[in-house]
Design a protein around this motif. Structure first.
Motif, short mmCIF file in Angstrom:
data_model
loop_
_atom_site.label_atom_id
_atom_site.label_comp_id
_atom_site.label_asym_id
_atom_site.label_seq_id
_atom_site.Cartn_x
_atom_site.Cartn_y
_atom_site.Cartn_z
N GLU A 162 -5.67 -2.67 0.01
CA GLU A 162 -5.98 -3.61 1.08
C GLU A 162 -5.49 -4.98 0.66
N TRP A 208 -8.36 -11.64 5.33
CA TRP A 208 -7.03 -11.06 5.13
C TRP A 208 -6.03 -12.17 4.84
N ASP A 227 0.84 -1.20 0.00
CA ASP A 227 0.00 0.00 0.00
C ASP A 227 0.88 1.25 0.00
N ASN A 229 -4.59 -0.63 6.01
CA ASN A 229 -5.95 -0.20 5.65
C ASN A 229 -6.99 -1.24 6.05
N ASP A 230 -6.61 -2.50 6.04
CA ASP A 230 -7.52 -3.55 6.50
C ASP A 230 -7.82 -3.37 7.99
N HIS A 249 -13.15 -7.42 5.86
CA HIS A 249 -11.79 -7.23 6.36
C HIS A 249 -11.51 -8.09 7.59
N TYR A 281 -11.27 -2.89 9.83
CA TYR A 281 -11.63 -3.93 10.79
C TYR A 281 -12.15 -3.33 12.09
#
Length: 214
Positions: A138, A194, A60, A175-176, A189, A180
């Motif tokens: 993500e 993941w 990312d 970002n996850d 997420h 979350y």
């Protein structure tokens, strides 16, 4: 997402502006460590630093290095992707001036291929090279990144796909985690999704790129 990034940059500017670039001037190790294997290793457990000929990355904004080279008093520069400064795959300058995985590996193999330089997005080859990280990505997005990386490597005339050892850095999840916190295990997420997405991306690399390490 961009609004959040800019807001964080404004808050962090007074802190980040005071941080100098970090290099390791004069770093060296025993001559024996620089030696390549006599034969191309067939096992990842036998790979020496000098055996690695290709470096790439998925991830990312942390791997795209958003804002990494932003000047003092310019928090909006966080939207710029300073890929050459990315710890995972950046190759700007040398290890004397800037510590990155690529700059360390250049000590062992000056001809290593794939490290990113300068400022730009993933679709600008002259900048990104094999750093396919996308800001805001993500875990599910590195599946597409993995496919893109495979395509680029297979099409590169200077890379021997079957015999060259490749180091692929994957850094994903920030970002996850943000999502979350709001959705926990009830949304897209979750921890299991993941894990599934990361495994899928790694499997794509495994199925298409012989002799690689992640």
């Amino acid at each position: 997402m961009l609004t959040r990034i800019v807001a964080l940059a404004l808050l962090a500017a007074p802190i980040s502006a005071s941080l100098p670039d970090l290099g390791y001037p004069g770093w060296k190790c025993d001559d024996s460590v620089y030696k390549k294997s006599k034969n191309v290793p067939t096992s990842a457990h036998s790979v020496r630093f000098s055996d690695i000929k290709v470096i790439g990355a998925l991830g990312d904004s942390l791997t795209a290095a958003n804002g990494a080279g932003a000047a003092k008093g310019d928090p909006l520069a966080v939207i710029l992707q300073y890929r050459g400064l990315a710890f995972q795959c950046g190759g700007d300058s040398t290890l004397d001036e800037h510590v990155t995985v690529a700059n360390v590996l250049k000590k062992f193999n000056p001809n290593i291929i794939g490290y990113s330089t300068g400022i730009g997005s993933a679709n600008v080859w002259e900048v990104a090279k094999l750093n396919q990280a996308i800001p805001g990505a993500e875990a599910i997005d590195i599946i597409t990144q993995a496919r893109s990386l495979v395509h680029i490597i297979q099409a590169h005339k200077e890379i021997d796909v079957k015999n060259d050892w490749k180091l692929i850095n994957i850094f994903i999840g920030a970002n996850d985690m943000c999502a979350y916190c709001e959705q926990e295990e009830n949304g897209p997420h979750s921890k299991e999704l993941w894990k599934k997405n990361v495994i899928t991306a790694v499997q794509i690399l495994k199925d298409n790129l012989p002799r690689y390490r992640v």
